[in-house]
Design a protein around this motif. Structure first.
Motif, mmCIF file in Angstrom:
data_model
loop_
_atom_site.group_PDB
_atom_site.id
_atom_site.type_symbol
_atom_site.label_atom_id
_atom_site.label_comp_id
_atom_site.label_asym_id
_atom_site.label_seq_id
_atom_site.Cartn_x
_atom_site.Cartn_y
_atom_site.Cartn_z
ATOM 1 N N ILE A 1 0.859 -1.185 0.000
ATOM 2 C CA ILE A 1 0.000 0.000 0.000
ATOM 3 C C ILE A 1 0.893 1.232 0.000
ATOM 4 O O ILE A 1 1.906 1.277 0.688
ATOM 5 C CB ILE A 1 -0.981 0.021 1.201
ATOM 6 C CG1 ILE A 1 -1.925 1.213 1.099
ATOM 7 C CG2 ILE A 1 -0.232 0.023 2.514
ATOM 8 C CD1 ILE A 1 -3.099 1.146 2.060
ATOM 9 N N GLY A 2 0.544 2.195 -0.811
ATOM 10 C CA GLY A 2 1.304 3.435 -0.896
ATOM 11 C C GLY A 2 0.366 4.624 -0.820
ATOM 12 O O GLY A 2 -0.765 4.589 -1.303
ATOM 13 N N CYS A 3 0.839 5.692 -0.210
ATOM 14 C CA CYS A 3 0.041 6.915 -0.048
ATOM 15 C C CYS A 3 0.921 8.110 -0.390
ATOM 16 O O CYS A 3 2.048 8.216 0.078
ATOM 17 C CB CYS A 3 -0.466 7.002 1.388
ATOM 18 S SG CYS A 3 -1.401 8.486 1.727
ATOM 19 N N PHE A 4 0.405 9.004 -1.213
ATOM 20 C CA PHE A 4 1.115 10.207 -1.617
ATOM 21 C C PHE A 4 0.141 11.370 -1.535
ATOM 22 O O PHE A 4 -1.006 11.250 -1.958
ATOM 23 C CB PHE A 4 1.622 10.053 -3.060
ATOM 24 C CG PHE A 4 2.135 11.317 -3.660
ATOM 25 C CD1 PHE A 4 3.400 11.769 -3.335
ATOM 26 C CD2 PHE A 4 1.364 12.048 -4.529
ATOM 27 C CE1 PHE A 4 3.880 12.945 -3.887
ATOM 28 C CE2 PHE A 4 1.828 13.225 -5.088
ATOM 29 C CZ PHE A 4 3.102 13.668 -4.767
ATOM 30 N N GLY A 5 0.569 12.478 -0.970
ATOM 31 C CA GLY A 5 -0.321 13.634 -0.893
ATOM 32 C C GLY A 5 0.421 14.915 -0.576
ATOM 33 O O GLY A 5 1.532 14.897 -0.052
ATOM 34 N N THR A 6 -0.182 16.036 -0.936
ATOM 35 C CA THR A 6 0.377 17.349 -0.637
ATOM 36 C C THR A 6 -0.706 18.230 -0.007
ATOM 37 O O THR A 6 -1.891 17.989 -0.175
ATOM 38 C CB THR A 6 0.862 18.076 -1.907
ATOM 39 O OG1 THR A 6 -0.268 18.358 -2.749
ATOM 40 C CG2 THR A 6 1.877 17.264 -2.663
ATOM 41 N N ALA A 7 -0.241 19.240 0.693
ATOM 42 C CA ALA A 7 -1.154 20.285 1.164
ATOM 43 C C ALA A 7 -1.541 21.133 -0.048
ATOM 44 O O ALA A 7 -0.909 21.053 -1.105
ATOM 45 C CB ALA A 7 -0.468 21.131 2.224
#
Length: 87
Positions: A42-48
């Motif tokens: 499982i991978g998670c990527f995010g930005t504000a």
């Protein structure tokens, strides 16, 4: 760090912006046989939200404030499962 380069009406431009972000990747595998694994990842990527950008065009640089709905934000979750044959 976000960068976009291109042409508009025969004029070259470059847009840059930045924001805090996160990139997490976690996986597990289990050896079923001597040359066969099963795995899950499982991978998670995010930005504000990116609220300001710098625009360079025709030798001039301007800073622009981005308001809804033009604020940039990147979010992604990936799931992967499969079998692996190690040599």
């Amino acid at each position: 760090w976000y960068t976009d380069k291109g042409w508009q009406d025969e004029t070259e431009y470059k847009v840059t912006a930045h924001s805090w972000g996160v990139n997490i990747n976690c996986g597990v595998s289990y050896r079923v046989l001597s040359h066969l694994d099963v795995f899950a990842n499982i991978g998670c990527f995010g930005t504000a939200d990116i609220k300001k950008s710098k625009v360079e065009s025709q030798g001039a640089t301007t800073e622009e404030e981005m308001h809804d709905p033009y604020k940039l934000s990147f979010k992604s979750i990936g799931l992967m499962a499969g079998i692996r044959v190690p040599f």
